[in-house]
Design an enzyme around this catalytic site. Structure first.
Site, mmCIF file in Angstrom:
data_model
loop_
_atom_site.group_PDB
_atom_site.id
_atom_site.type_symbol
_atom_site.label_atom_id
_atom_site.label_comp_id
_atom_site.label_asym_id
_atom_site.label_seq_id
_atom_site.Cartn_x
_atom_site.Cartn_y
_atom_site.Cartn_z
ATOM 1 N N LYS A 71 0.807 -1.226 0.000
ATOM 2 C CA LYS A 71 0.000 0.000 0.000
ATOM 3 C C LYS A 71 0.846 1.284 0.000
ATOM 4 O O LYS A 71 0.428 2.295 -0.549
ATOM 5 C CB LYS A 71 -0.939 0.013 1.210
ATOM 6 C CG LYS A 71 -2.147 -0.909 1.068
ATOM 7 C CD LYS A 71 -3.064 -0.752 2.265
ATOM 8 C CE LYS A 71 -4.388 -1.431 2.064
ATOM 9 N NZ LYS A 71 -5.343 -1.161 3.146
ATOM 10 N N ASP A 107 -10.393 3.330 1.703
ATOM 11 C CA ASP A 107 -10.699 2.726 3.012
ATOM 12 C C ASP A 107 -11.495 3.680 3.904
ATOM 13 O O ASP A 107 -12.499 3.288 4.507
ATOM 14 C CB ASP A 107 -9.400 2.345 3.733
ATOM 15 C CG ASP A 107 -8.862 0.994 3.283
ATOM 16 O OD1 ASP A 107 -9.656 0.163 2.787
ATOM 17 O OD2 ASP A 107 -7.649 0.767 3.438
HETATM 18 P P1 NAP Z 1 -1.188 -1.502 11.415
HETATM 19 O O1 NAP Z 1 -0.855 -0.365 10.519
HETATM 20 O O2 NAP Z 1 -0.178 -2.564 11.649
HETATM 21 O O3 NAP Z 1 -1.603 -0.854 12.850
HETATM 22 C C1 NAP Z 1 -1.907 -1.683 13.932
HETATM 23 C C2 NAP Z 1 -2.390 -0.850 15.129
HETATM 24 O O4 NAP Z 1 -2.851 -1.770 16.116
HETATM 25 C C3 NAP Z 1 -1.302 -0.013 15.797
HETATM 26 O O5 NAP Z 1 -1.879 1.165 16.322
HETATM 27 C C4 NAP Z 1 -0.846 -0.933 16.944
HETATM 28 O O6 NAP Z 1 -0.334 -0.226 18.068
HETATM 29 C C5 NAP Z 1 -2.150 -1.569 17.340
HETATM 30 N N1 NAP Z 1 -1.965 -2.857 17.994
HETATM 31 C C6 NAP Z 1 -1.548 -4.017 17.424
HETATM 32 N N2 NAP Z 1 -1.498 -4.999 18.348
HETATM 33 C C7 NAP Z 1 -1.893 -4.438 19.526
HETATM 34 C C8 NAP Z 1 -2.061 -4.940 20.849
HETATM 35 N N3 NAP Z 1 -1.815 -6.210 21.156
HETATM 36 N N4 NAP Z 1 -2.513 -4.088 21.800
HETATM 37 C C9 NAP Z 1 -2.779 -2.797 21.503
HETATM 38 N N5 NAP Z 1 -2.631 -2.254 20.274
HETATM 39 C C10 NAP Z 1 -2.195 -3.076 19.298
HETATM 40 O O7 NAP Z 1 -2.505 -2.265 10.912
HETATM 41 P P2 NAP Z 1 -3.722 -1.658 10.055
HETATM 42 O O8 NAP Z 1 -3.428 -1.793 8.603
HETATM 43 O O9 NAP Z 1 -4.025 -0.309 10.606
HETATM 44 O O10 NAP Z 1 -4.906 -2.703 10.358
HETATM 45 C C11 NAP Z 1 -5.470 -2.799 11.652
HETATM 46 C C12 NAP Z 1 -6.727 -3.676 11.640
HETATM 47 O O11 NAP Z 1 -7.738 -3.088 10.827
HETATM 48 C C13 NAP Z 1 -6.511 -5.102 11.084
HETATM 49 O O12 NAP Z 1 -7.194 -6.000 11.908
HETATM 50 C C14 NAP Z 1 -7.172 -5.044 9.715
HETATM 51 O O13 NAP Z 1 -7.693 -6.312 9.314
HETATM 52 C C15 NAP Z 1 -8.314 -4.074 9.989
HETATM 53 N N6 NAP Z 1 -8.794 -3.419 8.764
HETATM 54 C C16 NAP Z 1 -10.086 -3.646 8.403
HETATM 55 C C17 NAP Z 1 -10.588 -3.053 7.259
HETATM 56 C C18 NAP Z 1 -12.018 -3.287 6.855
HETATM 57 O O14 NAP Z 1 -12.353 -3.076 5.690
HETATM 58 N N7 NAP Z 1 -12.898 -3.680 7.759
HETATM 59 C C19 NAP Z 1 -9.755 -2.248 6.455
HETATM 60 C C20 NAP Z 1 -8.428 -2.034 6.866
HETATM 61 C C21 NAP Z 1 -7.959 -2.630 8.032
HETATM 62 P P3 NAP Z 1 1.224 0.255 18.176
HETATM 63 O O15 NAP Z 1 1.305 1.522 17.394
HETATM 64 O O16 NAP Z 1 1.450 0.417 19.613
HETATM 65 O O17 NAP Z 1 2.039 -0.858 17.560
#
Ligand code: NAP
Length: 281
Positions: A71, A107
């Site tokens: 991305k 998104d």
């Molecule tokens: P990302 O960029 O890796 O960001 C992950 C976030 O989650 C960070 O803020 C991280 O905190 C936090 N995190 C991860 N593990 C954690 C834990 N154990 N405790 C507390 N905070 C935690 O990921 P992303 O691309 O934003 O995606 C995040 C989620 O959104 C995924 O589950 C994805 O499947 C979902 N999503 C869904 C859609 C949809 O269409 N429904 C679209 C996009 C994404 P730190 O900064 O402290 O590491």
């Protein structure tokens, strides 16, 4: 599907892509509208990305979706970014506009469309808590901030990342940042609470990113996690009397907006929803 020499191509670039529901949803939509296109998923190694984009440009693909891990890395190979992709700093949709490759991010807009379709709310009255500060938080935060919500508080495990995102969003609305563990007060006074972290995603389905006891009947609680559909956070929110909003709608609408960017006509959303729900069963 009747594939001829006139059939155009759209698709998905990611690594891996075998879990993706996009081919089912998009091909069903293309067939319903009798559009002469086929949607294919391509598993592209990061080292192959530049070469693949050059090939798709040469083969005149109409456009494609982009998922993890490309991305951000695809940006240098495109000709231009729409404001959504430029501000979010990531591309999930590419449109070939007469040979020019333009990057978009659907998104955030997909989230807002799903939220307003499924809930009766005025965005300008929303005090929003975004849990998480990663890519999804950036997309949702940008879309909500530019749609005119009253205020946004970003709460995150890593406070510095919450502060950085809140600072970015402050150009459009009032913002603040708090460490997730200290955020009870911010959650209690919010109207809309959104989990954008992966906490609660299968197989770790029993965990929640915040204490559900902080939630109250005046809240709308969204979870971007869609596997499982009804996460532990949403179950807790429901028990506390809050309104819940699952991640399925965002998944659906970000795809529908991409479809509309490629084909300049409304996506058959009811059909796409049915196909998506069946594929997630
Ligand atoms: P990302 O960029 O890796 O960001 C992950 C976030 O989650 C960070 O803020 C991280 O905190 C936090 N995190 C991860 N593990 C954690 C834990 N154990 N405790 C507390 N905070 C935690 O990921 P992303 O691309 O934003 O995606 C995040 C989620 O959104 C995924 O589950 C994805 O499947 C979902 N999503 C869904 C859609 C949809 O269409 N429904 C679209 C996009 C994404 P730190 O900064 O402290 O590491």
């Amino acid at each position: 599907m009747n594939i001829t020499s006139q059939t155009g191509i759209v698709g998905l670039l990611g690594h891996p892509v075998s879990h993706s529901k996009s081919p089912e949803i998009m091909n069903a939509a293309l067939q319903q509208l009798e559009l002469p296109y086929v949607y294919v998923a391509c598993d592209v190694e990061p080292t192959e990305l530049a070469q693949v984009v050059a090939r798709l440009r040469a083969c005149k693909w109409r456009g494609w979706n982009v998922t993890i891990p490309h991305k951000v890395n695809i940006i240098p190979y495109l000709d231009r970014l729409d404001a959504s992709a430029a501000e979010i700093g990531a591309v999930n949709t590419v449109v070939n506009q007469a040979g020019e490759l333009v990057g978009y991010n659907t998104d955030g807009a997909g989230y807002v469309r799903s939220l307003t379709e499924e809930n009766n709310l005025l965005l300008s009255e929303q005090r929003v808590v975004i849990i998480g500060a990663g890519g999804a938080a950036r997309a949702v935060g940008y879309a909500l901030a530019t749609a005119g919500v009253k205020q946004i508080t970003v709460i995150n495990r890593t406070l510095a990342k919450a502060e950085e995102l809140a600072h970015h969003l402050s150009q459009w609305t009032q913002t603040s940042a708090t460490a997730i563990l200290n955020a009870q007060r911010e959650v209690e006074v919010a109207t809309l609470v959104i989990n954008t972290t992966s906490v609660g995603m299968s197989p770790h389905i029993d965990v929640t990113p915040i204490n559900p006891m902080w939630l109250q009947p005046h809240h709308i609680v969204s979870d971007l996690v869609y596997h499982p559909r009804h996460t532990a956070l949403l179950q807790g929110a429901q028990t506390r009397g809050a309104v819940t909003h699952t991640g399925l709608g965002m998944l659906l609408h970000q795809a529908a907006i991409a479809f509309e960017l490629w084909f300049h006509q409304p996506a058959p959303i009811q059909l796409m929803r049915r196909v998506l729900e069946n594929s997630l069963k």
